[in-house]
Scaffold this motif. Structure first.
Motif, PDB file in Angstrom:
ATOM      1  N   THR A  97     -23.711  19.726  38.772  1.00  9.96           N
ATOM      2  CA  THR A  97     -24.412  20.103  36.975  1.00  9.96           C
ATOM      3  C   THR A  97     -25.726  20.509  36.598  1.00  9.96           C
ATOM      4  O   THR A  97     -25.063  20.741  35.340  1.00  9.96           O
ATOM      5  CB  THR A  97     -23.590  18.737  37.006  1.00  9.96           C
ATOM      6  N   GLY A  98     -26.228  19.973  37.745  1.00  4.08           N
ATOM      7  CA  GLY A  98     -27.955  19.845  37.507  1.00  4.08           C
ATOM      8  C   GLY A  98     -27.929  21.142  36.713  1.00  4.08           C
ATOM      9  O   GLY A  98     -28.832  21.991  36.064  1.00  4.08           O
ATOM     10  N   GLY A 133     -24.825  15.225  39.351  1.00  3.14           N
ATOM     11  CA  GLY A 133     -25.316  14.574  38.498  1.00  3.14           C
ATOM     12  C   GLY A 133     -25.991  13.345  37.904  1.00  3.14           C
ATOM     13  O   GLY A 133     -26.343  12.477  38.722  1.00  3.14           O
TER      14      GLY A 133
END
Ligand code: DC
Length: 235
Positions: free
Chosen positions: A42-43, A137
Motif C-alpha cells: 500500500t505504500g 502498510g
C-alpha cells in the motif's frame, strides 16, 4: 491443502503493519508466495499518488488539487508473481516511485485524511478482486481491513532498522552516514505515529512480532505457522 480449501470457500486477507524499514515488504511478499496469495504494497499506492502530483507540478500539500488529480488519473496496480507493478495513466512507474524525492514528499499525502480515505478505497477495491491477499502498510489492520482474520504488527529496534537500510544503500554504491538514515527514520516514525487518521499502531487483535534478532526468512516462517494455525482454528 487447508489454504486451498479456505480459498474455495471465501476470500481472506492478512495484514502486516509496521514502521518504515522493518522488513514488511519482504515479509508480505514471502508470506504471499507461500500461501498462494496476492501481495499488496500500500505504500506504493501513496507513492504513486505523490509521483503523479509532483510530475504535474502540483504541491502535494494541496489536498483538494491532489484529490482532483486522483479522480483524473488512472492508477493501476498489477500483481505479477510476488511483485506489484505500478502504472500511472498507462506508464510503468514501478521504479520511479522509489525516488528519494518522492519518499520525501509522500508525507503530505499520508497526512491528509481526505486522501487517505481515497487510498483505503483503492486498497479495498484491489483486494476485492482477489481471492487471497497479504497486504502491508501502516493502517491495514486498524482501518483498511479491520476484520482481517490474521493481523501482524512487525517491529524492530530503530538502530537495527537503520543499520539494515544503511547496509542496503552502501551495497548499492550510495555514500550516506548511518546517523543520517537514523534521523530520517525518526522523522518518518514520528509522522507515521503522530497523524490523527490512520496512525501507525498495532490493531488490538494484532500479533506483534519483533524482528530485531530474526532473519527475513525466520519472520516469514513464524508468520506462516501462525496463519496456518489461525485459519485451521477458524475452519
Ligand atoms: O512503506 P513505504 O515507505 O513505501 O510507504 C510510503 C509512505 O506512505 C510512508 O511515508 C507512509 C505512508 N503509508 C501510509 O501512510 N499508510 C499506508 N498504509 C502505507 C504507507
Amino acid at each position: 491443502m487447508m489454504i486451498a480449501q479456505m480459498r474455495d470457500e471465501k476470500s481472506w486477507i492478512i495484514t502486516i503493519d509496521g514502521p518504515a524499514g522493518v522488513g514488511k515488504s519482504t515479509a508480505a511478499r514471502g508470506l504471499a508466495r507461500r500461501l498462494g496469495a496476492v501481495f499488496l504494497d500500500t505504500g506504493a499506492m501513496y507513492r504513486a499518488v505523490t509521483l503523479a502530483a509532483v510530475e504535474r507540478g502540483l504541491d502535494p500539500a494541496e489536498t483538494d488539487a491532489v484529490a482532483a488529480l486522483m479522480d483524473a488519473c488512472v492508477f493501476e496496480f498489477r500483481s505479477e508473481g510476488d511483485a506489484m507493478r505500478v502504472f500511472v495513466d498507462g506508464a510503468d512507474r514501478t521504479a520511479a516511485i522509489r525516488d528519494p524525492a518522492i519518499t520525501e514528499q509522500v508525507k503530505h499525502i499520508a497526512g491528509a485524511p481526505a486522501l487517505r480515505a481515497r487510498l483505503v478505497a483503492m486498497q479495498r477495491a484491489f483486494a476485492g478482486g482477489c481471492e487471497a491477499v497479504v497486504t502491508e502498510g501502516r493502517d491495514q489492520g486498524t482501518v483498511a481491513f479491520a476484520d482481517a482474520p490474521v493481523k501482524f504488527f512487525l517491529t524492530a529496534d530503530p538502530v537495527e532498522r537503520a543499520r539494515r537500510r544503511h547496509n542496503e544503500l552502501v551495497a548499492a554504491g550510495k555514500d550516506i552516514a548511518l546517523e543520517t538514515i537514523l534521523t530520517q527514520q525518526q522523522h518518518r516514525d514520528a509522522a507515521d505515529e503522530g497523524r490523527t487518521v490512520g496512525p501507525l499502531k498495532p490493531a488490538a487483535d494484532a500479533i506483534v512480532l519483533d524482528a530485531t534478532h530474526l532473519t527475513a526468512e525466520q519472520v516469514i516462517d513464524r508468520m506462516e505457522i501462525l496463519v496456518r494455525e489461525r485459519l485451521r482454528a477458524t475452519e
